[in-house]
Design an enzyme around this catalytic site. Structure first.
Site, PDB file in Angstrom:
ATOM      1  N   HIS A 196      16.014  -9.876 -11.081  1.00  0.00           N
ATOM      2  CA  HIS A 196      16.130  -8.670 -11.905  1.00  0.00           C
ATOM      3  C   HIS A 196      15.543  -8.888 -13.284  1.00  0.00           C
ATOM      4  CE1 HIS A 196      19.386  -7.358  -9.067  1.00  0.00           C
ATOM      5  NE2 HIS A 196      18.505  -6.382  -9.066  1.00  0.00           N
ATOM      6  N   ARG A 303       8.356   1.019  -2.456  1.00  0.00           N
ATOM      7  CA  ARG A 303       9.445   0.194  -1.893  1.00  0.00           C
ATOM      8  C   ARG A 303      10.768   0.872  -2.247  1.00  0.00           C
ATOM      9  NH1 ARG A 303       6.081  -4.323  -3.808  1.00  0.00           N
ATOM     10  NH2 ARG A 303       5.765  -5.803  -2.122  1.00  0.00           N
ATOM     11  N   ARG A 339       7.881   3.728   2.015  1.00  0.00           N
ATOM     12  CA  ARG A 339       8.300   2.784   3.054  1.00  0.00           C
ATOM     13  C   ARG A 339       9.805   2.897   3.242  1.00  0.00           C
ATOM     14  NH1 ARG A 339       7.653  -3.534   2.314  1.00  0.00           N
ATOM     15  NH2 ARG A 339       9.386  -3.276   0.868  1.00  0.00           N
ATOM     16  N   GLU A 438       2.926  -6.699   9.583  1.00  0.00           N
ATOM     17  CA  GLU A 438       3.265  -7.889   8.786  1.00  0.00           C
ATOM     18  C   GLU A 438       3.902  -8.986   9.630  1.00  0.00           C
ATOM     19  OE1 GLU A 438       5.900  -6.729   5.609  1.00  0.00           O
ATOM     20  OE2 GLU A 438       6.976  -5.300   6.837  1.00  0.00           O
ATOM     21  N   ASN A 461       2.160 -10.236   2.461  1.00  0.00           N
ATOM     22  CA  ASN A 461       3.171 -11.164   1.923  1.00  0.00           C
ATOM     23  C   ASN A 461       3.966 -11.779   3.069  1.00  0.00           C
ATOM     24  OD1 ASN A 461       2.263 -10.049  -0.420  1.00  0.00           O
ATOM     25  ND2 ASN A 461       4.067  -8.788  -0.786  1.00  0.00           N
ATOM     26  N   ASP A 462       4.371 -10.932   4.003  1.00  0.00           N
ATOM     27  CA  ASP A 462       5.115 -11.439   5.150  1.00  0.00           C
ATOM     28  C   ASP A 462       4.186 -11.980   6.231  1.00  0.00           C
ATOM     29  OD1 ASP A 462       7.881 -11.212   4.579  1.00  0.00           O
ATOM     30  OD2 ASP A 462       7.678  -9.037   4.643  1.00  0.00           O
ATOM     31  N   ARG A 472       7.830 -17.680   1.951  1.00  0.00           N
ATOM     32  CA  ARG A 472       7.118 -17.115   0.800  1.00  0.00           C
ATOM     33  C   ARG A 472       7.815 -17.327  -0.538  1.00  0.00           C
ATOM     34  NH1 ARG A 472       7.594 -10.537   1.830  1.00  0.00           N
ATOM     35  NH2 ARG A 472       7.638 -10.188  -0.401  1.00  0.00           N
ATOM     36  N   CYS A 509      -1.039  -3.369   1.701  1.00  0.00           N
ATOM     37  CA  CYS A 509      -0.183  -3.210   0.529  1.00  0.00           C
ATOM     38  C   CYS A 509       0.461  -4.525   0.098  1.00  0.00           C
ATOM     39  CB  CYS A 509       0.888  -2.154   0.793  1.00  0.00           C
ATOM     40  SG  CYS A 509       1.958  -2.580   2.170  1.00  0.00           S
TER      41      CYS A 509
HETATM   42  C1  PEP Z   1       4.417  -7.428   2.445  1.00  0.00           C
HETATM   43  O1  PEP Z   1       5.173  -8.089   3.150  1.00  0.00           O
HETATM   44  O2  PEP Z   1       3.220  -7.713   2.272  1.00  0.00           O
HETATM   45  C2  PEP Z   1       4.906  -6.237   1.739  1.00  0.00           C
HETATM   46  C3  PEP Z   1       4.098  -5.438   1.091  1.00  0.00           C
HETATM   47  O3  PEP Z   1       6.236  -5.980   1.730  1.00  0.00           O
HETATM   48  P1  PEP Z   1       7.347  -6.813   0.891  1.00  0.00           P
HETATM   49  O4  PEP Z   1       6.617  -7.661  -0.110  1.00  0.00           O
HETATM   50  O5  PEP Z   1       8.217  -5.798   0.279  1.00  0.00           O
HETATM   51  O6  PEP Z   1       8.006  -7.621   1.969  1.00  0.00           O
HETATM   52 MG    MG Z   2       7.012  -7.292   3.844  1.00  0.00          MG
END
Ligand code: PEP
Ligand code: MG
Length: 588
Positions: A196, A303, A339, A438, A461-462, A472, A509
């Site tokens: 946060h 998000r 999302r 993802e 990211n995932d 990650r 994204c």
């Molecule tokens: C991702 O996983 O790339 C993504 C955009 O979602 P988050 O980072 O919220 O998991």
């Molecule tokens: Mg994700």
């Protein structure tokens, strides 16, 4: 006077920007409390003194909560609800009062003692969510102690001169009391990008570095510091040459940002006229002005988890409807991709009792949770559908791993639509519904998923953490987290091709969409939409406008013949320098 040696500390970039100034070290143990005995006739006064301090602290927290809710958002304000719960904890209060009576010791001494015990108990808890509450307890404990001791000086809120705050950790309430004009940057020993504190820093646009491990050991109040929040670097007592170098980098950065922003209203298309959707990622609806200011042509990832975090109740349909429709209206005529709830992994909700898991990222999260809780899922879907009447909304599901999940989610959506029709509530009947790609199984079966989706958005990211088996959020293995890894590029290429074959658009994204070294390759693969943080938008536009599709395709083709992520990255950097030479200051 001996000359101080320059020291470079490296951490995690939390909020971008370069700032130079003097350090203000906030000590973790800010108060030294002597053991003070009481006489029998002083006890009732001491208990009253303790109760008064609680009332005063509660009022302070309520004031901060109100101010933050007004200045930022009610979601930010909710962060302080957890603090209020600590003040109202009757067990803690009764234990302190009983001890004052029994041991005949001062309220501050007893309170500190009881607080230490609480922190120890919480730090040994198995439940990660409860363990994380230690920072709330610490924060509120410090405030109560300050009021007990009568120390009215609050180092942060009464800061007279501009300073860079150094601390072991900064609680959200510390961050919120930073007077924007005087706290010009901060750095902490612990913390992550998703804390946060980092979220607050970005919202307040204060350059910040977290996770430095030894900042409080290496910095003294008054030291000269450079905080480079863009690269996650803090330099202690910089030599004149370093100061000069960073000042010139800062000036270049500011000038470059200004230059980039001059292009904000130009279309996002390649040299040969291929239109690319350049969109922004947001977490809170208050971020819309920044999205527009940076020239994004819509929101590619909204998000929604933040509605559900740091609060004791679930967000209502009405509350969500209000926020989604504000974004839809403000972004009109551009698209907004909402999302659906993606809780779990590193995002936990306070109000739902979700058991702790061994592998939370691979556990009961995102779409898996929503399919198991159709009540929560439907409430959100109703809010999104209703808001779709007010702009161009699209919706997407996170963490789809196979076609059945997509079918089940779509069945719930159809059910929800039927309900709304029956109630005579209007919504956009043609709202596009997509799947985030993802999970490797989704990437490999993208052709099958494309039958049930109106679009794909690649969540790198995932996707990277699952494909390369690299957590990650674990900094120890961060060197293995490679967006340019050949396996990742092949998966992305496959997703885009499968989507296009089925006639649907494909966006991205994840953070990789904002990674300038990857832009040319992604463009060459045929990515239709890039969605990233607002501040990264102008630079992406510059790159896209500097290249032809043929050039980008050629670069992408060459990239996938290379064997390692490092080779691909080096190659991509070289090509980027060739095509956009004046980006060089960013590439160095
Ligand atoms: C991702 O996983 O790339 C993504 C955009 O979602 P988050 O980072 O919220 O998991
Ligand atoms: Mg994700």
């Amino acid at each position: 006077m001996t000359k101080q040696k320059e020291l470079t500390l490296r951490g995690i970039p939390a909020a971008p920007g370069i700032v130079t100034g003097h350090a203000l070290l906030l000590d973790r143990q800010q108060y030294v409390i002597p053991k003070r005995s009481l006489k029998e006739d002083q006890i009732s006064n001491e208990i009253k003194h303790f109760k008064d301090a609680l009332i005063q602290t509660k009022q302070e927290i309520l004031d901060i909560k109100k101010r933050i809710s007004e200045e930022l958002s009610s979601e930010h304000g909710q962060i302080f609800s957890a603090h209020l719960l600590v003040i109202e904890d009757s067990m803690l209060i009764e234990e302190v009062i009983a001890k004052i009576k029994k041991e005949k010791l001062s309220a501050e001494y007893v309170f500190q003692d009881v607080l230490k015990k609480y922190i120890k108990v919480f730090s040994e808890m198995e439940d990660e969510y409860l363990r994380e509450r230690i920072s709330d307890i610490n924060d509120i404990g410090k405030r109560i102690l300050k009021n007990l001791i009568g120390a009215r000086e609050d180092a942060l809120s009464t800061l007279k001169e501009k300073a860079i705050v150094i601390s072991y950790d900064l609680s959200p309430s510390d961050t919120a009391t930073m007077h924007k004009k005087n706290v010009i940057g901060f750095a902490t020993d612990i913390g992550s990008r998703t804390s946060h504190t980092a979220i607050m820093a970005k919202s307040l646009e204060i350059p910040a570095v977290v996770g430095l491990e030894t900042a409080t050991k290496n910095v003294k109040s008054g030291d000269t510091l450079i905080v480079d929040g863009t690269h996650g670097v803090v330099i202690v007592n910089p030599a004149p040459a370093t100061l000069k170098h960073y000042e010139s980098s800062r000036k270049k950065l500011v000038a470059f940002e200004k230059h980039l922003l001059e292009m904000k209203d130009l279309p996002c298309e390649t040299k040969d006229g291929r239109k690319i959707e350049l969109m922004a990622n947001i977490e809170l609806h208050e971020e819309v002005p920044s999205v527009i200011a940076h020239g994004a042509e819509g929101i590619g990832l909204y998000r929604t988890e933040y509605f559900y975090m740091n609060r004791k109740d679930l967000p209502t349909e009405e509350e969500q409807f209000k926020a989604y429709s504000v974004v839809a209206k403000k972004m009109k005529p551009y698209n907004v991709v909402i999302r659906t709830l993606d809780l779990g992994g590193d995002k936990f909700l306070s109000q739902l009792e979700i058991p702790q898991e061994m592998n939370p990222f691979m556990g009961w999260r995102a779409i898996r949770f929503c399919l198991a809780r159709p009540d929560i899922f439907k409430t959100q879907m109703r809010a999104i559908l209703r808001a779709s009447s007010f702009g161009k909304l699209k919706m997407m599901y996170p963490m789809i791993s196979g076609i059945e999940e997509l079918q089940q989610a779509n069945a719930i959506l159809e059910d929800t639509k039927r309900e709304l029709r029956k109630e005579g509530i209007s919504f956009d009947e043609n709202m596009q519904v997509g799947a985030m790609i993802e999970v490797p199984s989704a990437a490999l079966t993208a052709d099958i998923l494309a039958r049930e989706a109106d679009f794909f958005s690649i969540g790198t990211n995932d996707l990277i953490q699952y494909s390369l088996a690299v957590d990650r959020v674990n900094e120890k293995i961060a060197y293995l987290y490679e967006p340019a890894h050949p396996a990742i590029l092949l998966l992305i290429k496959n997703i885009i091709e499968a989507g296009h074959k089925a006639g649907i658009w494909v966006g991205m994204c994840g953070e990789m969409a904002g990674d300038i070294f990857m832009t040319l390759i992604l463009l060459g693969f045929g990515l239709d939409e890039f969605s990233t943080s607002p501040i990264a938008i102008p630079e992406l536009k510059k790159i896209i406008r500097a290249v032809t599709m043929d050039q980008a395709k050629e670069i992408a083709q060459q990239a996938i013949t290379l064997s390692t992520g490092k080779d691909i990255e080096r190659f991509a950097k070289r090509k980027l320098k060739e095509i956009v030479p004046d980006l060089a200051i960013e590439i160095e």
